[in-house]
Design a protein around this motif. Structure first.
Motif, PDB file in Angstrom:
ATOM      1  N   TYR A  54      36.845  42.223  31.501  1.00 30.16           N
ATOM      2  CA  TYR A  54      36.134  40.975  31.792  1.00 30.16           C
ATOM      3  C   TYR A  54      34.740  41.260  32.329  1.00 30.16           C
ATOM      4  CZ  TYR A  54      40.107  37.809  31.201  1.00 30.16           C
ATOM      5  OH  TYR A  54      41.121  37.069  30.679  1.00 30.16           O
ATOM      6  N   THR A  56      46.302  44.905  34.885  1.00 31.30           N
ATOM      7  CA  THR A  56      45.283  44.098  35.553  1.00 31.30           C
ATOM      8  C   THR A  56      43.959  44.830  35.710  1.00 31.30           C
ATOM      9  OG1 THR A  56      47.124  43.251  36.809  1.00 31.30           O
ATOM     10  CG2 THR A  56      44.943  42.611  37.526  1.00 31.30           C
ATOM     11  N   ASP A 113      41.245  31.115  30.747  1.00 34.47           N
ATOM     12  CA  ASP A 113      41.126  31.838  29.480  1.00 34.47           C
ATOM     13  C   ASP A 113      41.912  33.133  29.589  1.00 34.47           C
ATOM     14  OD1 ASP A 113      39.619  33.427  31.103  1.00 34.47           O
ATOM     15  OD2 ASP A 113      37.830  33.439  29.871  1.00 34.47           O
ATOM     16  N   SER A 114      41.888  33.920  28.538  1.00 34.11           N
ATOM     17  CA  SER A 114      42.529  35.229  28.574  1.00 34.11           C
ATOM     18  C   SER A 114      41.619  36.194  27.820  1.00 34.11           C
ATOM     19  CB  SER A 114      43.910  35.162  27.914  1.00 34.11           C
ATOM     20  OG  SER A 114      43.756  34.801  26.572  1.00 34.11           O
ATOM     21  N   ILE A 115      41.949  37.463  27.870  1.00 39.31           N
ATOM     22  CA  ILE A 115      41.027  38.457  27.307  1.00 39.31           C
ATOM     23  C   ILE A 115      40.884  38.291  25.792  1.00 39.31           C
ATOM     24  CG2 ILE A 115      42.680  40.346  26.898  1.00 39.31           C
ATOM     25  CD1 ILE A 115      39.224  40.768  28.512  1.00 39.31           C
ATOM     26  N   HIS A 174      41.059  33.604  35.036  1.00 36.60           N
ATOM     27  CA  HIS A 174      41.481  34.442  33.911  1.00 36.60           C
ATOM     28  C   HIS A 174      42.994  34.574  34.023  1.00 36.60           C
ATOM     29  CE1 HIS A 174      37.376  35.235  33.063  1.00 36.60           C
ATOM     30  NE2 HIS A 174      37.164  35.987  34.116  1.00 36.60           N
ATOM     31  N   SER A 175      43.719  33.885  33.166  1.00 40.05           N
ATOM     32  CA  SER A 175      45.161  33.737  33.412  1.00 40.05           C
ATOM     33  C   SER A 175      45.930  35.047  33.251  1.00 40.05           C
ATOM     34  CB  SER A 175      45.740  32.674  32.488  1.00 40.05           C
ATOM     35  OG  SER A 175      45.539  33.057  31.153  1.00 40.05           O
ATOM     36  N   ASP A 176      45.431  35.981  32.442  1.00 45.17           N
ATOM     37  CA  ASP A 176      46.240  37.178  32.212  1.00 45.17           C
ATOM     38  C   ASP A 176      46.120  38.203  33.334  1.00 45.17           C
ATOM     39  OD1 ASP A 176      43.660  37.472  31.496  1.00 45.17           O
ATOM     40  OD2 ASP A 176      44.013  38.451  29.584  1.00 45.17           O
ATOM     41  N   LEU A 177      45.307  37.913  34.342  1.00 45.64           N
ATOM     42  CA  LEU A 177      45.230  38.844  35.462  1.00 45.64           C
ATOM     43  C   LEU A 177      46.324  38.567  36.490  1.00 45.64           C
ATOM     44  CD1 LEU A 177      41.401  38.939  36.175  1.00 45.64           C
ATOM     45  CD2 LEU A 177      42.768  40.625  35.009  1.00 45.64           C
ATOM     46  N   HIS A 178      47.029  37.464  36.308  1.00 44.90           N
ATOM     47  CA  HIS A 178      47.995  37.073  37.341  1.00 44.90           C
ATOM     48  C   HIS A 178      49.353  36.812  36.727  1.00 44.90           C
ATOM     49  CE1 HIS A 178      44.379  36.556  39.664  1.00 44.90           C
ATOM     50  NE2 HIS A 178      43.921  35.785  38.703  1.00 44.90           N
ATOM     51  N   GLU A 179      50.326  36.734  37.627  1.00 37.59           N
ATOM     52  CA  GLU A 179      51.653  36.350  37.163  1.00 37.59           C
ATOM     53  C   GLU A 179      51.603  34.904  36.688  1.00 37.59           C
ATOM     54  OE1 GLU A 179      54.777  37.134  40.096  1.00 37.59           O
ATOM     55  OE2 GLU A 179      53.289  38.371  41.090  1.00 37.59           O
ATOM     56  N   ASP A 180      52.605  34.560  35.868  1.00 43.02           N
ATOM     57  CA  ASP A 180      52.623  33.204  35.331  1.00 43.02           C
ATOM     58  C   ASP A 180      52.699  32.154  36.424  1.00 43.02           C
ATOM     59  OD1 ASP A 180      52.473  34.196  32.823  1.00 43.02           O
ATOM     60  OD2 ASP A 180      54.638  34.173  32.462  1.00 43.02           O
ATOM     61  N   LEU A 219      42.137  45.063  32.471  1.00 36.64           N
ATOM     62  CA  LEU A 219      41.643  43.752  32.054  1.00 36.64           C
ATOM     63  C   LEU A 219      40.450  43.324  32.894  1.00 36.64           C
ATOM     64  CD1 LEU A 219      44.915  41.744  31.401  1.00 36.64           C
ATOM     65  CD2 LEU A 219      43.216  42.414  29.739  1.00 36.64           C
ATOM     66  N   PRO A 271      37.825  35.280  25.689  1.00 37.35           N
ATOM     67  CA  PRO A 271      37.252  35.233  27.045  1.00 37.35           C
ATOM     68  C   PRO A 271      36.017  34.359  27.181  1.00 37.35           C
ATOM     69  CG  PRO A 271      36.605  37.251  25.955  1.00 37.35           C
ATOM     70  CD  PRO A 271      37.363  36.446  24.949  1.00 37.35           C
ATOM     71  N   ASP A 295      40.007  34.322  40.498  1.00 42.37           N
ATOM     72  CA  ASP A 295      40.579  35.678  40.433  1.00 42.37           C
ATOM     73  C   ASP A 295      40.124  36.530  41.604  1.00 42.37           C
ATOM     74  OD1 ASP A 295      41.547  35.193  37.668  1.00 42.37           O
ATOM     75  OD2 ASP A 295      39.404  35.052  37.328  1.00 42.37           O
ATOM     76  N   ARG A 305      51.257  43.948  32.846  1.00 41.26           N
ATOM     77  CA  ARG A 305      49.951  43.333  33.045  1.00 41.26           C
ATOM     78  C   ARG A 305      48.977  44.410  33.493  1.00 41.26           C
ATOM     79  NH1 ARG A 305      49.961  37.710  33.042  1.00 41.26           N
ATOM     80  NH2 ARG A 305      52.146  37.227  32.975  1.00 41.26           N
ATOM     81  N   ARG A 358      42.293  38.165  44.654  1.00 40.21           N
ATOM     82  CA  ARG A 358      42.328  39.591  44.909  1.00 40.21           C
ATOM     83  C   ARG A 358      42.224  39.857  46.418  1.00 40.21           C
ATOM     84  NH1 ARG A 358      39.095  43.638  44.084  1.00 40.21           N
ATOM     85  NH2 ARG A 358      37.240  42.475  43.539  1.00 40.21           N
ATOM     86  N   HIS A 359      41.559  38.959  47.113  1.00 37.52           N
ATOM     87  CA  HIS A 359      41.351  39.177  48.538  1.00 37.52           C
ATOM     88  C   HIS A 359      42.346  38.425  49.407  1.00 37.52           C
ATOM     89  CE1 HIS A 359      37.732  41.299  47.593  1.00 37.52           C
ATOM     90  NE2 HIS A 359      37.191  40.265  46.996  1.00 37.52           N
TER      91      HIS A 359
END
Lengths: 377, 260
Positions: B198, B191, A26-28, A194-200, B194, A31, A162, B189, A166-167
């Motif tokens: 979330y 991040t 999803d994206s923001i 959450h797709s918008d937290l990362h690069e495509d 965002l 959500p 996600d 982005r 991050r880790h």
């Protein structure tokens, strides 16, 4: 359609194939990924408890919610995880993912409070989320603990890729997921992103690893450019409870099937309905005004029938084009003729037309003459 | 008059009905503001409500941006004495203005500093009496300065926030954070922002009007109250939008166009 996703996860892996894997993204702007995740999770657990699924156990890897949240969630669906024989285990990467609590206890400045016993019997705390290989081993160990060895299979649910990303690096996360779905005791895997937290490219990598992708999009995309406060707010309001749900299934032979539905977030949870037509969507978004912005069916037909004055009519009759000059000279004789002609064309049933009368002779008709040529400049 | 004006914000946050038990229990409130419209008044308002005499709420204030005397002055105007509350052990002020995590040998690493801060918050909560342990509000002012203190690493801040979040599920406390939306505007982005959106159960945005500055409207607030508490009351999902005007000792909230 959400049902068919759950069915595929329920039926599990075929002999000699990888386990089906589902990415929920999803994206923001929309959500609701976690709602879909919980829906799939509770569906799968009820299949599991009814003995209808291939898998005999479920491992929930919880990064973004506490284990007690999942116990509550499943309890509200009528599944009592604690009292039933062991079918579900939670790998708790939420309570202390980086081992901070341990470090503080070592330093002597921390007093851990006792957890509820119901949680600790079904959840194992994992304190080293930076190491994906250790995480993988713990998941497999927990799964084996549930179903035993042999040919029994279990499912894995990961509630947030996600947090993992991050880790750890994308390659180690991808290898963990890939190892999971190719493990011969895993029946199905699904995860939330959450797709918008990362690069495509990160999203693409995870989509390649999965045989199904469920994605959530807002029903109404914001238009580009500056919008008024009120419009922006109404857009947010529209997208707050509804969204578009796309499901993409990849078949073994490479065929891809795409389906769409509308999701609604309601008091009782999440609801899937067939996508309402585009027209209704537009009507819903138009601001409420007293006059009518849309045309009715009949008005649309009538409008289509209007023959524009300069349109080539092509029905064999001489084409009458009002050139503006003739009427100035002999308007008195011409005008009635013109009117009778119009009346004749009117006989063609149902055709619209435009009748034009000049208001008066004072009005200057269009002509090639330069109206300013008597000016002395 | 005061009741009527502050009610719009309280209504949007669900604070208008009851204050005991604290309606924001177990929830995360993220406030995002911009340079033109500071959102700190929302923070002050929440602090005032949390410390109101007819609730047993305890607040832990983690201050990166201002000193105690600043908040004391502001809150005194709103009719709340922080010094008394501090003496009554209802207000805990953690002054982080001096928190610097330069890293390197000998010094405190950014992670170490944040772990210690988390430990301090946990300690503060766990020594509270049982009754008030259930009603704790943790307020962070503000996240961007925390990022600065952590040497610009948003990952450390997110880890810290995750641990604060475990407190919300462990003790049912609420977490209120302030962050600035426009400092992330150039990143394609955002991040960190965002992630926060979330995480948040309630998102409050303070923005200037699209039509520009006005004398009797200082900006608009959009409050997105997402209720995803399964099993319990999930009816809280609602969005409200209204204008505000910050006065000396009161904030007026009103619907667009309802005031001349």
């Amino acid at each position: 359609m959400a049902e068919s996703i759950c069915r595929v996860l329920r039926d599990g892996a075929l002999e000699g194939e990888h386990a089906p894997a589902l990415t929920i993204k999803d994206s923001i702007a929309s959500p609701f990924g976690f709602h879909v995740f919980s829906h799939v999770l509770s569906q799968l657990s009820s299949f599991l408890f009814a003995g209808k699924s291939q898998s005999r156990g479920l491992v929930i890897v919880s990064f973004s919610r506490s284990p007690s949240f999942y116990l509550e969630l499943l309890k509200s669906k009528g599944i009592d995880v604690v009292s039933s024989d062991k079918r579900i285990q939670i790998l708790d990467c939420y309570s202390d993912p980086l081992g901070w609590k341990d470090r503080l206890i070592e330093a002597g400045s921390f007093t851990a409070l006792s957890h509820e016993s119901s949680v600790s019997s079904t959840a194992i705390v994992f304190k080293n989320v930076k190491y994906m290989d250790k995480l993988y081993n713990s998941i497999i160990e927990l799964g084996r603990g549930l179903v035993g060895g042999g040919r029994n299979r279990f499912s894995v649910a990961i509630d947030s890729v996600d947090e993992m990303l991050r880790h750890a690096s994308i390659s180690s996360v991808a290898s963990l997921l890939s190892n999971l779905r190719s493990h011969d005791q895993v029946s199905s895997v699904f995860w939330l992103l959450h797709s918008d937290l990362h690069e495509d490219r990160v999203t693409s990598v995870l989509e390649y690893l999965s045989s199904m992708v469920a994605s959530l999009e807002p029903l109404h995309e914001p238009a580009n450019g500056q919008r008024g406060d009120l419009e922006k707010f109404s857009l947010i309001e529209h997208n707050a409870k509804k969204g578009k749900f796309h499901a993409r299934f990849k078949r073994r032979n490479g065929r891809v099937r795409l389906m769409s539905e509308e999701v609604r977030i309601e008091q009782s949870g999440i609801n899937f309905t067939s996508l309402s037509s585009e027209g209704a969507v537009n009507q819903g978004l138009a601001p409420k005004v007293q006059f009518n912005l849309q045309l009715s069916e009949k008005e649309l037909i009538d409008r289509a029938n209007v023959v524009l004055p300069f349109e080539h009519q092509g029905n064999g009759k001489p084409i009458q084009i009002y050139d503006g000059r003739r009427s100035l000279v002999d308007s008195k004789q011409e005008r009635p003729v013109a009117v009778t002609e119009k009346v004749q064309t009117n006989e063609d049933s149902g055709r619209g037309e435009i009748i034009y009368f000049r208001d008066s002779d004072d009005e200057m008709p269009d002509s090639d003459e330069d109206p300013d040529d008597d000016l002395d400049i | 008059m005061e009741q009527r004006y502050s009610n719009l914000l309280d209504e949007a946050l669900g604070l208008d009905q009851t204050i005991e038990p604290w309606p924001l229990r177990g929830r995360i409130v993220a406030i995002e503001d911009q340079v033109e419209t500071s959102g700190s008044f929302v923070l002050h308002h929440l602090l005032k409500r949390a410390l109101s005499p007819n609730s047993s709420n305890v607040s832990i204030f983690i201050a990166f941006s201002q000193s105690f005397s600043h908040y004391d002055r502001v809150l005194r105007k709103l009719g709340c004495n922080l010094v008394t509350q501090r003496d009554n052990k209802r207000f805990f002020f953690l002054n982080m203005l001096k928190l610097q995590c330069p890293g390197g040998d000998g010094g405190i690493t950014p992670e170490g500093g944040l772990i210690a801060l988390y430990g301090k918050i946990h300690e503060t909560i766990s020594v509270l009496p049982e009754i008030s342990r259930k009603n704790v509000t943790i307020i962070i002012d503000d996240l961007s300065l925390m990022e600065v203190a952590a040497n610009g690493s948003s990952d450390y801040v997110l880890n810290f926030l995750h641990y604060c979040r475990t407190l919300t599920s462990e003790f049912d406390c609420s977490l209120v954070t302030l962050n600035h939306e426009d400092i992330y505007a150039s990143a394609d982005r955002p991040t960190f922002l965002l992630q926060m959106e979330y995480l948040a159960d309630i998102l409050i945005k303070a923005e200037p009007l699209a039509t520009g500055l006005a004398t009797d409207v200082h900006g608009q607030l959009t409050v997105m109250n997402k209720g995803i508490n399964y099993g319990q009351d999930s009816s809280r999902n609602k969005i409200s939008n209204f204008h505000f005007k910050v006065k000396e000792n009161i904030v007026e909230c009103f619907y667009p166009g309802s005031r001349g």
